[in-house]
Design an enzyme around this catalytic site. Structure first.
Site: not given
Ligand code: S3P
Length: 738
Positions: A692, A617, A471
């Site tokens: 989840r 996840d 993210q």
């Molecule tokens: C995601 C990144 C992950 C994941 C989330 C979706 C994404 O989070 O846990 O469900 O789509 O980039 P983080 O970037 O906080 O690890």
């Protein structure tokens, strides 16, 4: 004082509606032993008989001990009650209250106790009802309501912690603010409206003979004046206790009323229109917050009941489109020039949240039920300011990715979220975006609301990410892309690379190798067509369940198997799981395959820290599998799980312990001693609204000894709308409790 692990003894003084409701909820949650005390003779005994408190005491001889006292008495009675209680208070008794004014309570405590003890932390639940008395006590009165704590410079951290724990155990969302801010906010949002309601009803009643006018009053009058039926003594107390703040806002309101009176007198329609227009837009915003909060609590509160199955799971399903890819594709299509079409777009709430946000920013989007989304891209600088804050619900991906895009725009934006999202860290995007020159404000806790101000052109960025996060990586790449600057990002560990894949496909100058991602200044990209693969994280639920239940065979076609997503396949492979991938193909640059999973006995394994991002996840499912795998499993480097929709380390360790698993948290590692010959037990677990975690418990229940009731798991259906249908088709035993 009690150590945090022991059950504290709480003296509840005042068993009116609020005190009795708090007492009842505390007793039910088993978070404390509650001792009731009320000025009216017999009330505490009656409360004990009704199960609202555990014990009852009365003045003058309390004859009890307690760790904390909660004053649930009228504000002006706080001083006298504290004076009476003084002989029973020790240096570290935690003292708090539920009064709607805080400054006056602090003054009363200082007068009564001579000084402010370290255990004193004033509090105020933003919840109530017009009914009063023991019979009106509601154990869910505080569920998903705000509880404001106003710690003082003298307050100890232990006292704040204990009160936070107590209020959270009855479902409240605890926030902190200063005493003066609390009193100002409440004067404006609660005290002034009560004064106006009392005053209007009184004026009309005196105007009309025999109150005859009320016969003609309808919904508008009823809604506006509902609160004039509140308790006059209590409100008299409030205004005398919060004089300064209520007078300030009342004087401002009087002068605004004079402006309106003058405008009417002088027929200044424009003034009226502009005041009403401003007010309507503010009220629309408020309505939106209210209804999204309502939707959210309605959704989340549902319970799932999952039970052991008698036969293996069997059949074929096609899981919905990948959530992560859907977010990225729809944002990049909105910022493209020209038409785009996405097929297989994820059908969960989070993806719809991103879609709605883009609509509010002026993008024309048509979406149908089959996952087909058609957009007219506005270009990377073509978004328009939204006319109210963008509500991101429960979706951190929507919030962080959109914050990256909006940081590079020439207008201001505000991003808000639900209670869970409003607790998640946003400084992880604020810091690097600020070093590009973006101007971003967060709450004092470094969380949403995120307020983004228009910035000068953003600068290039060379940044080492402190945590493995797709993210954060994507938010930065989107900011760089929108402002056409170069960027070099060094990852802390591997994380999903869907953004890199999609950007390369759109012809953006991106290069990723050995954990370093370089983006050269990009030019505007054109609209595109894309098919989105099935979501591996949802497929993982069935991979886990079928691996656990003897005799199972499940197939899923068209699932995304991007190597940066499928760390679970490696770990489950080492555990002895039987999963076969066939019919490999490419879908818009993303690898896709059909999966077949058969039951297989599992053995314990090690999950290394350096690949944690590849299955981030899927840990809740993996923890469940490890409880049934023979031997000791150890999963390292899982700290990031603390920052998800819930603190997943806490929710999973607590829940699985309730179900009889041998699971332990050691630093950043989870250690599970699994036994293939000892099924989990049934029971009640709370997933805290985290889908989840809920799905992991559904899987656990399929081979447990008894059913598992999964509280607050309604979001499963928002995240995976086809879940009930798929579960039925494959033979799961799971129902949604009404
Ligand atoms: C995601 C990144 C992950 C994941 C989330 C979706 C994404 O989070 O846990 O469900 O789509 O980039 P983080 O970037 O906080 O690890």
């Amino acid at each position: 004082m009690t150590t945090p692990a022991a059950k504290p003894r709480v003296l509840m003084v005042g068993l009116g509606m609020i005190g009795a409701s708090f007492a009842k909820a505390l007793c039910l949650s088993q978070a404390a032993t509650v001792i009731g005390l009320d000025a009216q003779p017999g009330v505490a005994d009656k409360a004990r008989a009704m199960g609202i408190v555990d014990e009852a005491v009365s003045f003058p001889d309390l004859n009890t001990t307690f760790d904390a006292v909660i004053l649930a008495v009228p504000v002006l009675a706080m001083g006298p009650v504290l004076t009476q209680l003084k002989p029973w208070l020790s240096a570290d008794t935690v003292i708090s209250d539920v009064g709607s004014v805080k400054g006056a309570v602090v003054d009363a405590a200082r007068d009564a106790l001579g000084q402010l003890p370290a255990g004193f932390v004033p509090g105020h639940p933003i919840a109530g009802a017009e009914r009063s008395g023991l019979a009106a006590a509601k154990s869910d009165l505080f569920d998903h309501h705000l509880l404001i704590l106003t710690p003082l410079p003298t307050s100890s951290a232990e006292a704040v912690q204990l009160l936070t724990r107590l209020w959270q155990s009855v479902g409240a969302d605890v926030v902190t603010m200063s005493v003066s801010r609390h009193d100002e906010v409440l004067a404006a949002t609660s005290h002034l409206p009560h004064l106006l309601a009392f005053s209007l009803v009184d004026t009309l009643a005196r105007e009309s003979e025999n109150r005859e006018i009320f016969r003609y009053a309808a919904g508008g009058f009823r809604d506006f004046t509902r609160i004039a039926a509140s308790d006059p003594t209590m409100w008299h107390d409030v205004f005398l206790a919060n004089r300064e703040a209520t007078l300030n806002i009342l004087r401002r309101f009087q002068s605004d009323l004079t402006v309106l009176a003058d405008a009417i007198e002088h027929r200044e329609g424009a003034t009226l229109k502009s005041v009403f227009g401003r007010a309507k837009s503010a009220r629309d915003y408020f309505t939106e917050i209210l209804s999204s909060r309502q939707r959210h609590t309605d959704d989340i509160r549902k319970n799932l009941i999952a039970a052991p199955v008698r036969a293996g799971l069997a059949g074929a399903v096609a899981v919905p489109g990948d959530r992560s890819i859907s977010h990225r594709a729809v944002i990049l299509a909105a910022l493209a020039e020209g038409q785009s079409e996405l097929r297989g777009f994820g059908n969960g709430h989070d993806n719809r949240t991103t879609l709605e946000a883009l609509r509010k920013l002026g993008v024309g989007i048509e979406a149908d039920d089959t996952g087909c989304v058609q957009l007219t891209g506005v270009g990377r600088q073509g978004l328009k300011a939204a006319d109210s804050p963008l509500y991101m619900g429960n979706s951190a991906t929507s919030m962080r990715l959109m914050a990256g895009v909006l940081s590079a725009q020439s207008f201001s934006s505000e991003l808000i979220g639900d209670a869970s999202l409003s607790h998640r860290p946003m400084d992880r995007i604020q810091q690097p975006l600020q070093s590009m020159g973006a101007r971003i404000d967060l709450s004092p806790r470094k969380t949403a609301p995120i307020v983004i101000h228009p910035a000068e052109a953003l600068k290039p960025l060379d940044y080492q990410l402190p945590m493995a996060s797709a993210q954060v990586k994507t938010a930065l790449l989107f900011a760089g892309l929108c402002s056409g600057v170069s960027m070099r990002l060094q990852e802390a560990g591997p994380s999903r690379n869907h953004t890199e894949v999609l950007l390369a496909r759109l012809g953006c100058p991106i290069h990723a190798e050995a954990g370093v991602i370089e983006l050269a200044p990009a030019r505007q990209w054109a609209g595109f067509q894309s098919d989105i693969p099935g979501d591996f994280s949802l497929a993982a639920v069935h991979l886990a369940a079928a691996s656990l239940v003897p005799g199972s065979e499940v197939t899923m076609s068209g699932v995304g198997v991007n190597p940066s997503r499928v760390g679970l396949l490696d770990v489950m492979g080492r555990m002895g799981a039987r999963i076969e991938l066939t019919n490999y193909r490419d879908l818009g640059g993303e690898p896709v395959a059909d999966l077949q999973v058969n039951y297989a006995p599992l053995v314990a394994t090690e999950g290394a820290a350096d690949v944690a991002g590849l299955l981030i996840d899927e840990y809740p499912l993996l923890f469940v599998l490890a409880t049934q795998a023979e031997g000791i499993s150890r999963f390292s480097g899982v700290r990031e799980l603390r920052y998800k929709e819930t603190d997943r380390l806490k929710t999973m360790v607590e829940g699985l312990t309730t179900l009889g698993a041998d699971i332990e948290l050691k630093g950043d590692a989870v250690i599970i001693r699994g036994r293939s010959d000892r099924p989990l037990d049934g029971g009640i677990v709370d997933c805290g609204g985290d889908h989840r975690v809920a799905l992991a418990y559904v899987v656990a229940a399929q081979t447990a000894l008894r059913p598992i009731i999964i509280r607050n798991s309604g979001r499963v259906l928002g995240a995976y709308p086809d879940f009930a249908e798929h579960a039925l088709a494959l033979g799961y035993s799971v129902t949604v409790e009404d």
